[in-house]
Motif scaffolding. Structure first.
Motif, PDB file in Angstrom:
ATOM      1  N   THR A   4      31.862  28.887  43.549  1.00 13.88           N
ATOM      2  CA  THR A   4      29.927  29.713  43.243  1.00 13.88           C
ATOM      3  C   THR A   4      29.252  28.913  43.916  1.00 13.88           C
ATOM      4  O   THR A   4      27.841  29.887  44.774  1.00 13.88           O
ATOM      5  N   ILE A   5      29.578  28.148  44.892  1.00 20.81           N
ATOM      6  CA  ILE A   5      27.969  27.452  45.275  1.00 20.81           C
ATOM      7  C   ILE A   5      28.229  28.076  46.973  1.00 20.81           C
ATOM      8  O   ILE A   5      27.836  27.808  47.644  1.00 20.81           O
ATOM      9  N   SER A   8      26.818  31.662  46.850  1.00 20.85           N
ATOM     10  CA  SER A   8      25.549  31.311  46.467  1.00 20.85           C
ATOM     11  C   SER A   8      25.282  31.399  47.982  1.00 20.85           C
ATOM     12  O   SER A   8      24.690  32.290  48.719  1.00 20.85           O
ATOM     13  N   GLU A  11      25.518  34.660  50.032  1.00 21.14           N
ATOM     14  CA  GLU A  11      24.630  35.372  49.495  1.00 21.14           C
ATOM     15  C   GLU A  11      23.147  35.065  50.069  1.00 21.14           C
ATOM     16  O   GLU A  11      23.013  36.676  50.415  1.00 21.14           O
ATOM     17  N   GLU A  12      23.219  33.932  50.043  1.00 20.53           N
ATOM     18  CA  GLU A  12      21.371  33.760  50.372  1.00 20.53           C
ATOM     19  C   GLU A  12      21.359  33.780  51.927  1.00 20.53           C
ATOM     20  O   GLU A  12      20.067  34.614  51.682  1.00 20.53           O
ATOM     21  N   SER A  16      27.412  38.512  51.906  1.00 21.11           N
ATOM     22  CA  SER A  16      28.223  38.670  51.580  1.00 21.11           C
ATOM     23  C   SER A  16      29.067  40.076  52.156  1.00 21.11           C
ATOM     24  O   SER A  16      30.481  39.370  51.418  1.00 21.11           O
ATOM     25  N   SER A  44      24.433  24.624  36.332  1.00 20.80           N
ATOM     26  CA  SER A  44      23.517  26.064  35.500  1.00 20.80           C
ATOM     27  C   SER A  44      22.248  24.904  36.277  1.00 20.80           C
ATOM     28  O   SER A  44      21.079  25.555  36.345  1.00 20.80           O
ATOM     29  N   TYR A  48      23.648  27.052  39.604  1.00 19.48           N
ATOM     30  CA  TYR A  48      24.955  28.266  39.948  1.00 19.48           C
ATOM     31  C   TYR A  48      25.034  28.595  38.564  1.00 19.48           C
ATOM     32  O   TYR A  48      25.736  27.155  37.643  1.00 19.48           O
ATOM     33  N   TYR A  49      25.667  29.233  38.533  1.00 23.81           N
ATOM     34  CA  TYR A  49      26.420  30.094  37.736  1.00 23.81           C
ATOM     35  C   TYR A  49      27.833  30.418  37.779  1.00 23.81           C
ATOM     36  O   TYR A  49      27.807  30.976  38.420  1.00 23.81           O
TER      37      TYR A  49
END
Length: 107
Positions: A4-5, A8, A11-12, A16, A44, A48-49
């Motif tokens: 997840t990290i 992220s 993506e930031e 991606s 969360s 982060y989800y």
């Protein structure tokens, strides 16, 4: 949570389309389960989800991914023993990516 990290961070940066990031374990006894509720709650709190469901590492992962990252030396040894001959995947330790903490492994 590492998946997840990393996802992220990618993506930031708008990258991606350039990366495939996944998470897998060495054992299948949690296969299909979500991460521990305490881990999801803590993640969360930091934005982060975690929605990934557990799966065991598969032989094709060594040809699908450039990097296979283990949490500690025991994981690294197990991954190296699984790694098929001729695989170009690099097996790395998660602690080698730490920037603000000195540690040999992830507890």
């Amino acid at each position: 949570m590492a998946e997840t990290i990393f996802a992220s961070m990618v993506e930031e940066r708008g990258l991606s389309d350039s990366f495939v990031i996944d998470s897998a374990g060495l054992h299948d006894y949690h296969e299909g389960d979500m991460a521990d509720p305490r881990m999801r709650r803590h993640a969360s709190m930091h934005g982060y989800y975690i929605t990934h469901r557990s799966r065991p590492i598969e032989m094709q992962d060594f040809s699908r991914f450039d990097y296979i990252i283990g949490m500690d030396r025991q994981n690294i040894r197990a991954l190296q023993m699984m790694q098929p001959a001729g695989s170009k995947a690099q097996v790395l330790e998660m602690a080698s990516f730490l920037r603000h903490l000195q540690s040999d492994s992830v507890p």
